[in-house]
Design a protein around this motif. Structure first.
Motif, PDB file in Angstrom:
ATOM      1  N   THR A  69      -4.696 -49.793  -6.710  1.00 60.76           N
ATOM      2  CA  THR A  69      -5.014 -50.539  -5.488  1.00 60.76           C
ATOM      3  C   THR A  69      -5.076 -49.573  -4.310  1.00 60.76           C
ATOM      4  N   GLY A  70      -6.107 -49.689  -3.482  1.00 61.60           N
ATOM      5  CA  GLY A  70      -6.320 -48.713  -2.412  1.00 61.60           C
ATOM      6  C   GLY A  70      -5.634 -49.075  -1.107  1.00 61.60           C
ATOM      7  N   VAL A  71      -5.449 -48.037  -0.284  1.00 57.44           N
ATOM      8  CA  VAL A  71      -4.826 -48.194   1.038  1.00 57.44           C
ATOM      9  C   VAL A  71      -5.715 -47.538   2.097  1.00 57.44           C
ATOM     10  N   ALA A  72      -5.956 -48.270   3.195  1.00 53.28           N
ATOM     11  CA  ALA A  72      -6.620 -47.690   4.372  1.00 53.28           C
ATOM     12  C   ALA A  72      -5.529 -47.326   5.370  1.00 53.28           C
ATOM     13  N   HIS A  73      -5.281 -46.041   5.509  1.00 55.10           N
ATOM     14  CA  HIS A  73      -4.218 -45.543   6.394  1.00 55.10           C
ATOM     15  C   HIS A  73      -4.790 -45.383   7.806  1.00 55.10           C
ATOM     16  N   CYS A  74      -4.107 -45.983   8.784  1.00 55.28           N
ATOM     17  CA  CYS A  74      -4.620 -46.003  10.165  1.00 55.28           C
ATOM     18  C   CYS A  74      -3.583 -45.411  11.113  1.00 55.28           C
ATOM     19  N   PRO A  75      -3.404 -44.091  11.110  1.00 57.12           N
ATOM     20  CA  PRO A  75      -2.286 -43.501  11.853  1.00 57.12           C
ATOM     21  C   PRO A  75      -2.319 -43.766  13.355  1.00 57.12           C
TER      22      PRO A  75
ATOM     23  N   VAL B  41     -19.139 -30.104   6.182  1.00 56.04           N
ATOM     24  CA  VAL B  41     -18.190 -30.885   5.353  1.00 56.04           C
ATOM     25  C   VAL B  41     -18.887 -32.177   4.913  1.00 56.04           C
ATOM     26  N   PRO B  42     -18.332 -32.865   3.905  1.00 53.21           N
ATOM     27  CA  PRO B  42     -18.899 -34.165   3.556  1.00 53.21           C
ATOM     28  C   PRO B  42     -18.759 -35.115   4.742  1.00 53.21           C
ATOM     29  N   GLY B  43     -19.709 -36.007   4.926  1.00 53.90           N
ATOM     30  CA  GLY B  43     -19.568 -37.020   5.964  1.00 53.90           C
ATOM     31  C   GLY B  43     -18.256 -37.754   5.782  1.00 53.90           C
ATOM     32  N   LEU B  44     -17.536 -37.961   6.884  1.00 50.73           N
ATOM     33  CA  LEU B  44     -16.230 -38.618   6.785  1.00 50.73           C
ATOM     34  C   LEU B  44     -16.431 -40.108   6.528  1.00 50.73           C
ATOM     35  N   VAL B  45     -15.430 -40.713   5.900  1.00 50.71           N
ATOM     36  CA  VAL B  45     -15.538 -42.104   5.442  1.00 50.71           C
ATOM     37  C   VAL B  45     -14.442 -42.926   6.106  1.00 50.71           C
ATOM     38  N   ASN B  46     -14.847 -43.901   6.891  1.00 53.47           N
ATOM     39  CA  ASN B  46     -13.879 -44.737   7.607  1.00 53.47           C
ATOM     40  C   ASN B  46     -13.676 -46.053   6.841  1.00 53.47           C
ATOM     41  N   THR B  47     -12.447 -46.313   6.427  1.00 51.97           N
ATOM     42  CA  THR B  47     -12.219 -47.441   5.522  1.00 51.97           C
ATOM     43  C   THR B  47     -11.701 -48.704   6.211  1.00 51.97           C
TER      44      THR B  47
ATOM     45  N   SER C 294     -18.957 -46.271   7.200  1.00 51.18           N
ATOM     46  CA  SER C 294     -17.836 -47.034   7.754  1.00 51.18           C
ATOM     47  C   SER C 294     -17.790 -48.427   7.177  1.00 51.18           C
ATOM     48  N   SER C 295     -16.563 -48.868   7.013  1.00 49.06           N
ATOM     49  CA  SER C 295     -16.311 -50.273   6.742  1.00 49.06           C
ATOM     50  C   SER C 295     -16.103 -50.966   8.086  1.00 49.06           C
ATOM     51  N   ASP C 296     -16.342 -52.272   8.136  1.00 51.96           N
ATOM     52  CA  ASP C 296     -15.953 -53.033   9.326  1.00 51.96           C
ATOM     53  C   ASP C 296     -15.404 -54.374   8.888  1.00 51.96           C
ATOM     54  N   HIS C 297     -14.326 -54.806   9.542  1.00 50.47           N
ATOM     55  CA  HIS C 297     -13.679 -56.070   9.198  1.00 50.47           C
ATOM     56  C   HIS C 297     -13.892 -57.023  10.363  1.00 50.47           C
ATOM     57  N   LEU C 298     -14.925 -57.857  10.225  1.00 51.64           N
ATOM     58  CA  LEU C 298     -15.226 -58.855  11.260  1.00 51.64           C
ATOM     59  C   LEU C 298     -14.630 -60.174  10.781  1.00 51.64           C
ATOM     60  N   TYR C 299     -13.573 -60.625  11.460  1.00 53.90           N
ATOM     61  CA  TYR C 299     -12.863 -61.807  10.944  1.00 53.90           C
ATOM     62  C   TYR C 299     -12.861 -62.983  11.908  1.00 53.90           C
ATOM     63  N   ILE C 300     -13.673 -62.921  12.950  1.00 54.70           N
ATOM     64  CA  ILE C 300     -13.689 -64.008  13.932  1.00 54.70           C
ATOM     65  C   ILE C 300     -15.154 -64.363  14.215  1.00 54.70           C
ATOM     66  N   TYR C 301     -15.486 -65.651  14.102  1.00 51.81           N
ATOM     67  CA  TYR C 301     -16.905 -66.075  14.099  1.00 51.81           C
ATOM     68  C   TYR C 301     -17.186 -67.212  15.086  1.00 51.81           C
ATOM     69  N   PRO C 302     -16.898 -67.001  16.364  1.00 55.85           N
ATOM     70  CA  PRO C 302     -17.183 -68.063  17.328  1.00 55.85           C
ATOM     71  C   PRO C 302     -18.652 -68.043  17.765  1.00 55.85           C
TER      72      PRO C 302
END
Ligand SMILES: Nc1nc2[nH]c(O)nc2c(=O)[nH]1
Length: 463
Positions: free
Chosen positions: A289-295, A59-65, A123-131
């Motif tokens: 506008t896109g949606v990242a669904h995180c069940p 299958v195509p490599g899966l894409v994590n948003t 994969s996407s990654d959301h790094l929102y904390i920078y201590p």
């Protein structure tokens, strides 16, 4: 030029627009691109490297948003195991304030290893904390070493508790610092080319942790890189408390909030959107506008059930996200697609008089299309997400002769991938490079990595 032949697969499911599926087929790759797919007899019989794919599904490599990879250091923390979003965050922010650059690097590799072993290639990654000197470069370096295609998002928090936000003041940053660092990261790392291994996106965290000014200025910054595909990402409409916060502070719905700030459009994707209303769905569809669904995360935090079928029917681009490792403590992309399928079915059955689709609310192929093609669209990538000549060689192979597939793959190998228990990938190929081989990570020594990760996890929780 190096070449790779994936030979004699039992089934190649391309997830192209026609959802073409080949039996007894091969895939021929040159450098980082697919050159040919089709019946094994019609394709080359040799290459620099050959994978014997008999008895395998390709299958195509899966894409994590959507992800927060640093959170793998804080999985299953007892104090927040049974918390909803806001109390879960309040419990974890103080721990995350102890993050170091080494912790971000190591946890990113652990999270990516887990994803790669499940057949995820981007994969996407959301790094929102920078201590403590943490930088997004720590994650980007980790991705380059392990060989994962990466959409690194420069998250941020600027409104602390003293200003009415959720996070403690000590973990928020100045807005001029955030914007300057975001610009630096785009200029240093963002690649807009076909086959890019790193994209950078702009990602203020959530309505309850950043100001409206920062949201507006972030959108202006991203769009100032004209033609380079710099995208915008944030959390939206995750649960009832999130909605109540927007109502109370901004007197609007999440969609009105996003619209007012310039956060609708084909260059934007929002995580969760569990509570998107009918008007919101219509506006997301109109603006692409896109949606990242995180069940899994939405179930773990009891946030609710996102109306994914309605979004898809309306034409909203939808991808899947495993979400951070502390709100979905198992980041397995095939399982995420399985849970998307199951949750969509149970969700529709709970609606008053709503059982019009029933179990066909989401088919296995629908869920896999969201996890591949849909994810690519949400991330603005036309070079990944399905298998066709010219596309990047991002693929996942699953061994159909394992106990999980017994009695399923003989009838329908593609549907079995989701209807049976979620398997590990036998091979994962990213950009033409074999990153998982015979079920083992080939780029990083996993044993020492996990050991180091667990030492850092103990250290972080003890701070
Ligand atoms: N599931 C999550 N939602 C979030 N909202 C926010 O502001 N942070 C988070 C998060 O880490 N996970």
């Amino acid at each position: 030029m190096t070449s790779l032949l994936i030979r004699n697969a039992a089934c190649v499911a391309t997830f192209d627009d026609a959802r073409t599926e080949w039996r007894d087929a091969s895939v021929f790759v040159r450098e980082n691109r697919i050159e040919a797919i089709g019946p094994a007899v019609d394709l080359p019989q040799s290459a620099d490297e050959v994978i014997d794919a008999r008895g395998h599904l390709v299958v195509p490599g899966l894409v994590n948003t959507h992800h927060h990879m640093y959170q793998s250091l804080t999985r299953a923390i007892p104090a927040v195991q049974d918390a909803e979003l806001f109390s879960w965050l309040r419990g974890l922010y103080p721990i995350w304030s102890g993050l170091t650059p080494e912790m971000v690097h190591v946890s990113t590799q652990v999270a990516m290893a887990e994803l790669l072993l499940s057949g995820c290639t981007t994969s996407s990654d959301h790094l929102y904390i920078y201590p403590n000197g943490v930088r997004l470069d720590d994650s980007i370096d980790a991705a380059r070493e392990i060989g994962m295609r990466f959409v690194a998002t420069r998250g941020s928090m600027s409104v602390g508790a003293s200003q009415g936000g959720l996070p403690p003041d000590r973990v928020v940053e100045r807005e001029d610092t955030i914007l300057a660092d975001t610009q630096r990261l785009i200029e240093t790392h963002h690649d807009a080319a076909h086959g890019a291994m790193v994209n950078v996106a702009v990602a203020p965290c959530s309505p309850f942790s950043v100001s409206r000014d920062l949201m507006r200025e972030s959108a202006v910054l991203a769009r100032s890189f004209k033609g380079l595909g710099v995208r915008l990402h944030t959390h939206l409409a995750e649960n009832d408390h999130d909605i109540a916060y927007s109502r109370e502070k901004f007197n609007c719905t999440p969609t009105e909030y996003a619209q007012d700030l310039g956060w609708l459009g084909p260059d934007v994707w929002h995580a969760h959107c569990v509570k998107l209303d009918a008007a919101g769905i219509a506006l997301f569809a109109k603006t692409k506008t896109g949606v990242a669904h995180c069940p899994c995360s939405n179930m773990r935090l009891a946030s609710g059930i996102a109306p994914i079928r309605r979004m898809l029917d309306a034409g909203v681009p939808v991808g899947l996200g495993v979400d951070g490792s502390a709100s979905n403590d198992g980041a397995h992309m095939v399982n995420e697609a399985r849970q998307a399928l199951l949750l969509a079915r149970v969700g529709r059955s709970l609606e008053p008089f709503g059982c019009d689709h029933g179990p066909s609310e989401m088919t296995a192929r629908d869920a896999l299309a969201v996890a591949t093609h849909g994810g690519a669209e949400v991330l603005g990538r036309t070079d990944i997400g399905h298998l066709a000549p010219g596309m990047c060689a991002d693929l996942a192979l699953f061994d159909l002769n394992t106990v999980a597939f017994a009695g399923g793959a003989v009838h329908d190998p593609v549907a079995s991938l989701l209807l049976c228990a979620s398997p590990q990938a036998a091979y994962t190929v990213v950009n033409g490079r074999v990153v998982v081989r015979e079920g083992r990570l080939a780029t990083v020594d996993l044993g020492p990595l996990v050991e180091r990760h667990n030492r850092l996890a103990r250290l972080l929780a003890a701070v």
